[in-house]
Design a protein around this motif. Structure first.
Motif, mmCIF file in Angstrom:
data_model
loop_
_atom_site.group_PDB
_atom_site.id
_atom_site.type_symbol
_atom_site.label_atom_id
_atom_site.label_comp_id
_atom_site.label_asym_id
_atom_site.label_seq_id
_atom_site.Cartn_x
_atom_site.Cartn_y
_atom_site.Cartn_z
ATOM 1 N N VAL A 5 48.649 38.600 46.294
ATOM 2 C CA VAL A 5 48.451 37.370 47.062
ATOM 3 C C VAL A 5 46.971 37.020 47.060
ATOM 4 C CG1 VAL A 5 48.706 36.221 49.283
ATOM 5 C CG2 VAL A 5 50.435 37.890 48.529
ATOM 6 N N GLU A 6 46.654 35.874 46.454
ATOM 7 C CA GLU A 6 45.268 35.410 46.395
ATOM 8 C C GLU A 6 44.922 34.590 47.637
ATOM 9 O OE1 GLU A 6 46.963 34.979 42.130
ATOM 10 O OE2 GLU A 6 47.584 34.587 44.192
ATOM 11 N N SER A 7 43.628 34.574 47.963
ATOM 12 C CA SER A 7 43.125 33.735 49.053
ATOM 13 C C SER A 7 41.656 33.443 48.803
ATOM 14 C CB SER A 7 43.311 34.429 50.406
ATOM 15 O OG SER A 7 42.589 35.641 50.460
ATOM 16 N N GLY A 8 41.122 32.475 49.539
ATOM 17 C CA GLY A 8 39.699 32.201 49.488
ATOM 18 C C GLY A 8 39.312 30.952 48.731
ATOM 19 N N GLY A 9 40.267 30.276 48.117
ATOM 20 C CA GLY A 9 39.933 29.064 47.387
ATOM 21 C C GLY A 9 39.630 27.899 48.312
ATOM 22 N N GLY A 10 39.217 26.786 47.713
ATOM 23 C CA GLY A 10 38.922 25.596 48.501
ATOM 24 C C GLY A 10 38.027 24.648 47.744
ATOM 25 N N LEU A 11 37.436 23.728 48.471
ATOM 26 C CA LEU A 11 36.528 22.745 47.900
ATOM 27 C C LEU A 11 35.094 23.217 48.077
ATOM 28 C CD1 LEU A 11 35.985 19.899 46.722
ATOM 29 C CD2 LEU A 11 36.000 19.046 49.079
ATOM 30 N N VAL A 12 34.332 23.206 47.007
ATOM 31 C CA VAL A 12 32.942 23.643 47.054
ATOM 32 C C VAL A 12 32.099 22.701 46.202
ATOM 33 C CG1 VAL A 12 33.296 25.260 45.146
ATOM 34 C CG2 VAL A 12 31.419 25.630 46.751
ATOM 35 N N GLN A 13 30.864 22.501 46.601
ATOM 36 C CA GLN A 13 29.972 21.623 45.859
ATOM 37 C C GLN A 13 29.413 22.320 44.624
ATOM 38 O OE1 GLN A 13 26.974 20.214 48.589
ATOM 39 N NE2 GLN A 13 28.309 18.591 49.358
ATOM 40 N N PRO A 14 29.054 21.567 43.611
ATOM 41 C CA PRO A 14 28.397 22.170 42.440
ATOM 42 C C PRO A 14 27.169 22.974 42.862
ATOM 43 C CG PRO A 14 29.013 19.911 41.977
ATOM 44 C CD PRO A 14 29.279 20.127 43.435
ATOM 45 N N GLY A 15 27.029 24.145 42.268
ATOM 46 C CA GLY A 15 25.949 25.044 42.636
ATOM 47 C C GLY A 15 26.284 25.965 43.788
ATOM 48 N N GLY A 16 27.404 25.743 44.417
ATOM 49 C CA GLY A 16 27.813 26.564 45.554
ATOM 50 C C GLY A 16 28.500 27.849 45.141
ATOM 51 N N ASP A 113 52.149 41.735 36.433
ATOM 52 C CA ASP A 113 52.334 41.167 37.768
ATOM 53 C C ASP A 113 51.257 40.114 38.037
ATOM 54 O OD1 ASP A 113 53.017 44.444 38.281
ATOM 55 O OD2 ASP A 113 54.530 42.955 38.820
ATOM 56 N N TRP A 114 51.687 39.019 38.668
ATOM 57 C CA TRP A 114 50.797 37.877 38.911
ATOM 58 C C TRP A 114 50.944 37.394 40.350
ATOM 59 C CZ3 TRP A 114 47.659 35.661 35.116
ATOM 60 C CH2 TRP A 114 47.837 36.148 33.820
ATOM 61 N N GLY A 115 49.835 36.886 40.906
ATOM 62 C CA GLY A 115 49.891 36.215 42.187
ATOM 63 C C GLY A 115 50.308 34.767 42.019
ATOM 64 N N GLN A 116 50.377 34.053 43.137
ATOM 65 C CA GLN A 116 50.830 32.664 43.112
ATOM 66 C C GLN A 116 49.695 31.687 42.825
ATOM 67 O OE1 GLN A 116 49.977 34.222 45.826
ATOM 68 N NE2 GLN A 116 48.683 32.710 46.878
ATOM 69 N N GLY A 117 48.457 32.172 42.907
ATOM 70 C CA GLY A 117 47.309 31.345 42.596
ATOM 71 C C GLY A 117 46.664 30.720 43.818
ATOM 72 N N THR A 118 45.367 30.434 43.706
ATOM 73 C CA THR A 118 44.622 29.738 44.752
ATOM 74 C C THR A 118 43.739 28.691 44.092
ATOM 75 O OG1 THR A 118 43.185 30.007 46.695
ATOM 76 C CG2 THR A 118 42.727 31.436 44.810
ATOM 77 N N GLN A 119 43.721 27.494 44.653
ATOM 78 C CA GLN A 119 42.998 26.372 44.054
ATOM 79 C C GLN A 119 41.517 26.445 44.392
ATOM 80 O OE1 GLN A 119 44.200 23.589 42.114
ATOM 81 N NE2 GLN A 119 42.003 23.233 41.859
#
Length: 124
Positions: A5-16, A113-119
């Motif tokens: 189970v992946e977590s931690g993705g989201g929207l980030v600015q370039p260089g972040g 085995d694979w997780g479901q992914g995080t954007q």
């Protein structure tokens, strides 16, 4: 079977920066090599980084070398991907995967085995 189970993705600015986590459960993954892959819209799944079961060996795609760091905490059954100096072209769904192989490989067919992914979206 291993559940990832992946977590931690989201929207980030370039260089972040952003750190992804992948929590594993089920059959132990402490002896498995693990990896991160990513897939952007209308593109094939792409290898990002892999790490050996003891964590001493790592392998990176040229596109992320020097910016991303893969690590693992076997006591917590967790895989990490620290992503720095992010670029818009890093935008993708990020997947973690595990393989019982002892060698590091960039080939997705070698991972069982694979997780479901995080954007992860890099945009201003």
């Amino acid at each position: 079977q291993v559940q990832l189970v992946e977590s931690g993705g989201g929207l980030v600015q370039p260089g972040g920066s952003v750190r992804l986590s992948c929590a594993a459960s089920g059959r132990t993954v402490n002896s498995h090599a693990m990896a991160w892959f990513r897939q952007a819209p209308e593109k094939e799944r792409e290898f990002v980084a892999a790490i050996s079961w003891v964590g001493g060996d790592t392998y990176y795609a040229n596109s992320v070398k020097g910016r991303f760091t893969i690590s693992r905490d076997n006591a917590k059954n967790t895989l990490y991907l620290q992503m720095n100096n992010l670029k818009p072209e890093d935008t993708a769904v990020y997947y973690c995967a595990s393989t019982p192989l002892m060698v590091l490989t960039a080939s997705p067919i070698m991972y069982d085995d694979w997780g479901q992914g995080t954007q992860v979206t890099v945009s201003s």
